[in-house]
Design an enzyme around this catalytic site. Structure first.
Site, PDB file in Angstrom:
ATOM      1  N   LYS A 155      -3.818  14.164 -17.227  1.00  0.00           N
ATOM      2  CA  LYS A 155      -3.808  14.932 -18.391  1.00  0.00           C
ATOM      3  C   LYS A 155      -2.566  14.756 -19.177  1.00  0.00           C
ATOM      4  CE  LYS A 155      -7.972  15.942 -16.969  1.00  0.00           C
ATOM      5  NZ  LYS A 155      -8.050  17.334 -15.819  1.00  0.00           N
ATOM      6  N   ASP A 202      -2.871  23.929  -8.189  1.00  0.00           N
ATOM      7  CA  ASP A 202      -3.223  23.101  -9.189  1.00  0.00           C
ATOM      8  C   ASP A 202      -2.297  23.536 -10.288  1.00  0.00           C
ATOM      9  OD1 ASP A 202      -4.355  21.651 -10.968  1.00  0.00           O
ATOM     10  OD2 ASP A 202      -6.463  21.610 -10.222  1.00  0.00           O
ATOM     11  N   ARG A 258       0.698  -1.340   0.106  1.00  0.00           N
ATOM     12  CA  ARG A 258      -0.002   0.070   0.005  1.00  0.00           C
ATOM     13  C   ARG A 258       0.902   1.193  -0.093  1.00  0.00           C
ATOM     14  NH1 ARG A 258      -2.121   0.751   4.762  1.00  0.00           N
ATOM     15  NH2 ARG A 258      -3.312  -1.143   4.742  1.00  0.00           N
ATOM     16  N   TYR A 300     -10.667  24.293 -10.372  1.00  0.00           N
ATOM     17  CA  TYR A 300     -11.512  23.153 -10.900  1.00  0.00           C
ATOM     18  C   TYR A 300     -12.696  22.723  -9.964  1.00  0.00           C
ATOM     19  CZ  TYR A 300     -11.460  18.047 -12.594  1.00  0.00           C
ATOM     20  OH  TYR A 300     -11.802  17.038 -13.059  1.00  0.00           O
TER      21      TYR A 300
HETATM   22  C1  PLP Z   1      -8.650  17.134 -14.537  1.00  0.00           C
HETATM   23  C2  PLP Z   1      -8.353  17.941 -13.463  1.00  0.00           C
HETATM   24  C3  PLP Z   1      -8.276  17.723 -12.380  1.00  0.00           C
HETATM   25  C4  PLP Z   1      -8.607  16.247 -11.898  1.00  0.00           C
HETATM   26  O1  PLP Z   1      -7.905  15.347 -12.173  1.00  0.00           O
HETATM   27  P1  PLP Z   1      -8.365  13.815 -12.242  1.00  0.00           P
HETATM   28  O2  PLP Z   1      -7.081  13.038 -12.491  1.00  0.00           O
HETATM   29  O3  PLP Z   1      -9.554  13.614 -13.376  1.00  0.00           O
HETATM   30  O4  PLP Z   1      -9.006  13.498 -11.000  1.00  0.00           O
HETATM   31  C5  PLP Z   1      -7.747  18.784 -11.439  1.00  0.00           C
HETATM   32  N1  PLP Z   1      -7.523  19.898 -12.008  1.00  0.00           N
HETATM   33  C6  PLP Z   1      -7.555  20.162 -13.035  1.00  0.00           C
HETATM   34  C7  PLP Z   1      -7.210  21.754 -13.472  1.00  0.00           C
HETATM   35  C8  PLP Z   1      -7.879  19.522 -13.989  1.00  0.00           C
HETATM   36  O5  PLP Z   1      -7.797  19.717 -15.193  1.00  0.00           O
END
Ligand code: PLP
Length: 374
Positions: free
Chosen positions: A192, A167, A41, A94
């Site tokens: 992404k 972020d 884990r 987000y």
């Molecule tokens: C897609 C995204 C997230 C979340 O990511 P996941 O891997 O889908 O949980 C967070 N912040 C931004 C800016 C995003 O585009």
């Protein structure tokens, strides 16, 4: 004698193997006692290979790999806050970040104030309370790309002993290095551009400060989060081509942004790399380049039905959430559900320009505009 360039642990394979484990077995209790990984884990060597690679990318001392981008956000916030605390979050964050602040954090008695992503340092300072613990940034936002004056915010946070977290998904750790300008925590959705192939959900939390890392790691462990070694392998592999792919996304996106700007069906094109981008100077101050995301609005006389037809008629641009993969995507935001200024009205469309031949993409956009809009 020439030193081997190969890490012996990989036995010469270029990529790290996928170590898939719940149990990790030992020959002796002494071996168990000195092992730094005693159970799957905590992550295997595959997770660690990815964490080291992301640390290098983000100029970080430590990185935690999480099961998704959203889990990277929630696992960063939760351990640093307690009942009675207050946080500042940019209003363009987000949407699931808002859900977490308004939901679980609020239930735990942690309050959130949202600040305007275009606010000056002085405006943000006015929102600071005695119990403000953390400022959560996202810059640019992922719909109309507002860019914050990060230097000012970092300085005011330091003056008030407030932690900063960002972020950094838009920049993928490649186009901007938040830790280098003094932001404490850089978070990414690796789903992404880092993953890059639309087949992985993962997140990362990177730190220069080991104390913050330990605090977050402890609660991450307590909460039982874990990232799959299979997914870590895919993200590690994706990372090797990140910079090259981003260059290609940017090059095609800039070409298509200029193409869209010249079309009379289109009212405004929002792409940070364009000369017409309202915050061009600030963009160039912080970012090495653009990515594949372009947003645009349609001329006033064009109806929502025509815009829907335009979206449906596209062939290369598939309709889907997310971005950062090799494929082109499109999404229509008739009610701009993320808070952005009103003047974008009900005609905002965002495309993600993928790695297909850019001429094919231009033909696709042209045909769809001509076939959908009277
Ligand atoms: C897609 C995204 C997230 C979340 O990511 P996941 O891997 O889908 O949980 C967070 N912040 C931004 C800016 C995003 O585009």
């Amino acid at each position: 004698m020439k030193m081997s360039k190969l890490k012996s642990i990989y036995l010469g394979s270029v990529n790290p193997p996928i170590y898939q484990a719940s149990t990790i077995a030992f020959d002796s209790l002494a071996d168990l006692a000195k092992a730094d990984k005693q159970y799957g884990r905590v992550g295997t060597e595959t997770n660690e290979a990815l964490a080291l690679a992301i640390s290098k990318l983000e100029n970080a001392a430590k990185t935690i790999i999480t099961s998704s981008g959203v889990s990277a956000i929630t696992h960063s916030l939760l351990p640093l806050l307690k009942t009675g605390d207050h946080i500042l979050v940019c209003d363009t964050a987000y949407l699931p970040t808002h859900f977490f602040c308004n939901g679980l954090l609020n239930n735990f008695g942690i309050t959130t104030s949202y600040y305007d992503a275009k606010a000056s340092g002085d405006d943000i300072t006015k929102l600071i309370q005695d119990n403000t613990k953390l400022i959560f940034l996202e810059s640019p936002s992922s719909l109309v790309y507002e860019i914050q004056e990060l230097d000012e915010i970092v300085q005011l946070a330091k003056d008030h002993n407030i932690i900063t977290a960002i972020d950094n998904t838009w920049a993928a750790g490649e186009l901007f290095k938040p830790l280098d300008i003094g932001i404490d925590i850089s978070i990414q959705s690796l789903s992404k551009y880092c993953g890059g192939h639309s087949d992985v959900l993962l997140g990362s939390i990177s730190f220069k400060n080991e104390k913050l890392y330990s605090e977050i790691w402890d609660s991450f462990y307590q909460l039982g989060n874990h990232a799959s070694p299979q997914d870590c392998y895919l993200a590690y592999r994706g990372l090797q081509t990140l910079a090259t792919r981003l260059n290609a996304h940017q090059e095609s996106a800039l070409k298509l942004a200029k193409f869209l700007e010249a079309r009379n069906e289109i009212k405004e094109v929002i792409y940070p790399g364009l000369d017409s981008f309202v915050q061009k100077e600030r963009f160039e101050k912080y970012f090495k380049g653009g990515n594949g995301l372009i947003s645009f609005t349609f001329a006033d006389k064009i109806s929502q039905d025509e815009i829907k037809k335009f979206v449906d008629n596209l062939q290369y641009f598939k309709i889907g959430f997310s971005w950062g993969g090799y494929e082109s995507l499109v999404m229509y935001y008739p009610d701009c559900s993320q808070k952005i200024s009103d003047n974008y009205g009900s005609t905002l469309v965002r495309i993600h320009v993928g790695l297909e031949n850019v001429n094919d993409l231009e033909v696709d956009l042209t045909k769809s505009l001509e076939n959908s809009i009277c």
